[in-house]
Enzyme design. Structure first.
Site, PDB file in Angstrom:
ATOM      1  CG  PHE B 112      30.708  41.420  77.108  1.00  0.00           C
ATOM      2  CD1 PHE B 112      29.793  40.974  76.165  1.00  0.00           C
ATOM      3  CD2 PHE B 112      30.674  42.749  77.492  1.00  0.00           C
ATOM      4  CE1 PHE B 112      28.848  41.842  75.622  1.00  0.00           C
ATOM      5  CE2 PHE B 112      29.738  43.619  76.951  1.00  0.00           C
ATOM      6  CZ  PHE B 112      28.824  43.165  76.009  1.00  0.00           C
ATOM      7  CG  ASP B 183      32.438  39.580  83.663  1.00  0.00           C
ATOM      8  OD1 ASP B 183      31.326  39.368  84.183  1.00  0.00           O
ATOM      9  OD2 ASP B 183      32.604  40.397  82.734  1.00  0.00           O
ATOM     10  CE1 TYR B 208      22.976  44.040  81.704  1.00  0.00           C
ATOM     11  CE2 TYR B 208      23.638  45.759  83.250  1.00  0.00           C
ATOM     12  CZ  TYR B 208      23.903  44.981  82.124  1.00  0.00           C
ATOM     13  OH  TYR B 208      25.065  45.159  81.446  1.00  0.00           O
ATOM     14  CE  LYS B 209      24.784  40.406  80.918  1.00  0.00           C
ATOM     15  NZ  LYS B 209      24.218  40.494  79.552  1.00  0.00           N
ATOM     16  NE  ARG B 354      22.738  35.924  74.379  1.00  0.00           N
ATOM     17  CZ  ARG B 354      23.252  36.931  75.097  1.00  0.00           C
ATOM     18  NH1 ARG B 354      24.531  36.895  75.471  1.00  0.00           N
ATOM     19  NH2 ARG B 354      22.543  37.991  75.400  1.00  0.00           N
TER      20      ARG B 354
END
Lengths: 395, 395
Positions: B112, B183, B208-209, B354
């Site tokens: 990311f 990560d 939060y995912k 996605r």
């Protein structure tokens, strides 16, 4: 004329409590619960990921920055919310140091420790022989000389309430070629601040004290317009990128203050803060300041008339923030007794009883009652107890 | 056996929406609103500043760390919540670099961008000639050699879902004397992770995912027990101090993972996250994984049977995280059309559609309906339009 009866109605203070600790954590705004509930149910719940655009979450750190900017004299578009105050101190300091070859960070022993710690960590990371020079608060002005790279000063001392002269120190710093980083933790919402007027370079602050955003509300950072497009953000996160959603592999700092954004902002906390800031809409900061000084003066007078406590704050209101502190050798125990009687202030090691006076919801009546209860406790209790272990989990 | 019918009841997904973007922002847990309302009214409102101790706010970053630690195979007491993922990447990376004289940070082009940006900023701050070496994801294993100081790798690629072999890469890194920073943004809550088992050094992630903590929920950081008391926190804030409330002027890092705390944690966000984590109490991560692979496999089969879209994700479920991506030259417009039909996935530049499959609240029925709607859109619409400007404000 600011209507403080109206602002008082905007906060919830429990029955029987006199809350003199809004300088540590502001009380719950009456509107905050519904605002947060709506953000969660109507925005997060219904919009899901699209809330970032549709509900304006992505733009909110700048929008709230402007609401706060008005209270601290910042130019519009030059304050942004995010992270914690410690992180923002780090960014401001790192940016400032990147603009100069000098090596000295000047601060004072009244600064909040986390600012000093963050500077220590930054110096270690930089590994370039920077020096954190910590002088007594009263020696700051004289210590600003041509060796100083950056002054890192908290305007209002968290323990004593002693207030620095931001205009004079900024002018002195600029006269010798130093850059200023101002910490407004005990200033924003406590007294008028004029960042643009004094020509401050960087400023940071928190929103859970006088701004009543709630525990863990995000911090803010200001960068003067003349620096905003060349400041190096140091913590170069994707939301500070010029085009976060291009997902480039290389970092390019965003325009102006937006580059000081790092990661995903705390949207639920921002909803609470947004509700809290409504209380400031009709507030004139000059009115706030005169009322704050009057409340503090009254408290000092009442306490000194009834006890022999030693004042730890400046006696002159112009030299103080919006708080009053007294020394007491058994300060921790005295504060526990006060809290048991419904008067909430706090204790700061080694011997400070600290009381915040926040005109939005504190009036003369609370001041008189708090002083009377303090006097009763001091008079009637026996304080020749073994030393208490000072522990209190508040900021 | 995990009861996914029960977990599905614990989340609110709007009527008519098929939510395949929980890998970007998880949906609202049904219990979160009441939990946050109670935290605000009963804790903040009534306890005020005393909530830091009385309501346990101060201890919560460690308590929540342990709840998450169970899902990622961390030893108890070695995960702490706070800040954002970008900040935690910075801390982990800075700590890791301080343990070695080598200068190369190895990452891959599927990482990311914010991780790469934070590394860039850190390298600039350090000014010691560190190098950020970015290779293709498939070349990572071969690129781990004796020059590598730290591997900074995201286990699951945010665009393609391609999953690295954490055990193998960690073993390879250790064999050549390199330190690992993992990560887990697209791993925590998405698949079984075994930090202790693979011997990971540092790990970071967001909540939060797949963990459904809400927009801006705090990040987490793990430091292996063998490093925890010597890791240098770099961002040395007061809540990482050995004795925060002693208000010492000099920083002394706290015990173990607590030193990775920086400033005041976001208590309102943590209340929401705490409610969200309840959904995991009865979840077996092996059950989750097999269901996740089955849902992804089904989606691929359905889409490929009905369209000629090109799969961008690994076909082998063991090589994927919990998402499936397809290429489409007009990906942004296709995704807008899907969203208009109630199928929420997201677009990632330059051409990625996605879709996240989160077994806690997504089942076969949603997968089949989403595939059918995607097929209809691809078949019926005309996509020979001018290039759309790719903008979508989601993570």
């Amino acid at each position: 004329m600011t209507n403080f009866d109206a602002t008082k109605q905007m906060f919830h203070v429990p029955e029987g409590v006199i809350y003199l600790d809004g300088n540590s954590l502001g009380p719950l705004p009456v509107a905050a619960g519904a605002r947060v509930a709506s953000m969660m149910a109507d925005e997060w719940g219904e919009m899901l990921i699209t809330g970032w655009n549709t509900a304006g979450w992505m733009a909110q750190p700048m929008a709230l920055g402007d609401r706060i900017g008005r209270l601290i004299g910042a130019e519009a578009g030059h304050v942004v919310l995010g992270d914690t105050l410690s992180i923002k101190v780090y960014q401001a300091l790192a940016s400032a140091l990147s603009m100069t070859d000098r090596k000295v960070i000047l601060s004072d022993s009244g600064n909040f420790p986390s600012d000093l710690y963050m500077a220590e960590g930054l110096i270690r990371s930089l590994g370039q022989g920077h020096e954190l020079r910590v002088v007594a608060p009263e020696d700051v002005a004289d210590a600003i000389d041509e060796t100083v790279a950056v002054t890192m000063i908290t305007e209002v001392d968290y323990r004593t309430g002693r207030k620095h002269d931001m205009a004079a120190l900024t002018a002195k710093a600029h006269a010798v070629g130093a850059i200023t980083v101002w910490d407004l933790a005990h200033s924003a919402g406590a007294l008028p601040v004029d960042l643009a007027g004094v020509g401050a370079d960087f400023a940071v602050g928190c929103t859970y004290k006088y701004l009543n955003g709630g525990p863990g509300a995000p911090a803010f950072i200001y960068v003067a317009p003349r620096h905003a497009d060349r400041a190096v953000p140091a913590l170069s996160g994707w939301l500070g990128h010029e085009a976060p959603f291009a997902f480039d592999q290389a970092y390019r700092p965003g325009v102006g203050i937006e580059r000081m954004r790092v990661g995903t902002p705390s949207v639920i906390q921002m909803a609470s803060l947004d509700a809290a800031l409504d209380a400031w809409d009709g507030v004139d900061m000059a009115d706030l300041r005169s009322r704050s000084i009057a409340l503090c003066d009254l408290f000092i007078a009442q306490v000194e008339a009834a006890t022999d406590l030693t004042l730890a704050s400046p006696r002159d209101g112009a030299q103080r923030g919006s708080q009053v502190s007294f020394h007491h050798p058994q300060g921790y125990a005295v504060m526990q007794a006060l809290i048991a009687r419904g008067v909430i202030g706090d204790f700061r090691a080694p011997d400070i009883l600290r009381f915040g006076f926040t005109p939005l919801y504190i009036g003369e009546d609370e001041v008189r009652r708090a002083a009377a209860i303090l006097a009763e406790i001091i008079e009637t209790a026996s304080w020749d107890k073994p030393e208490f272990h000072a522990r209190q989990a508040v900021t």
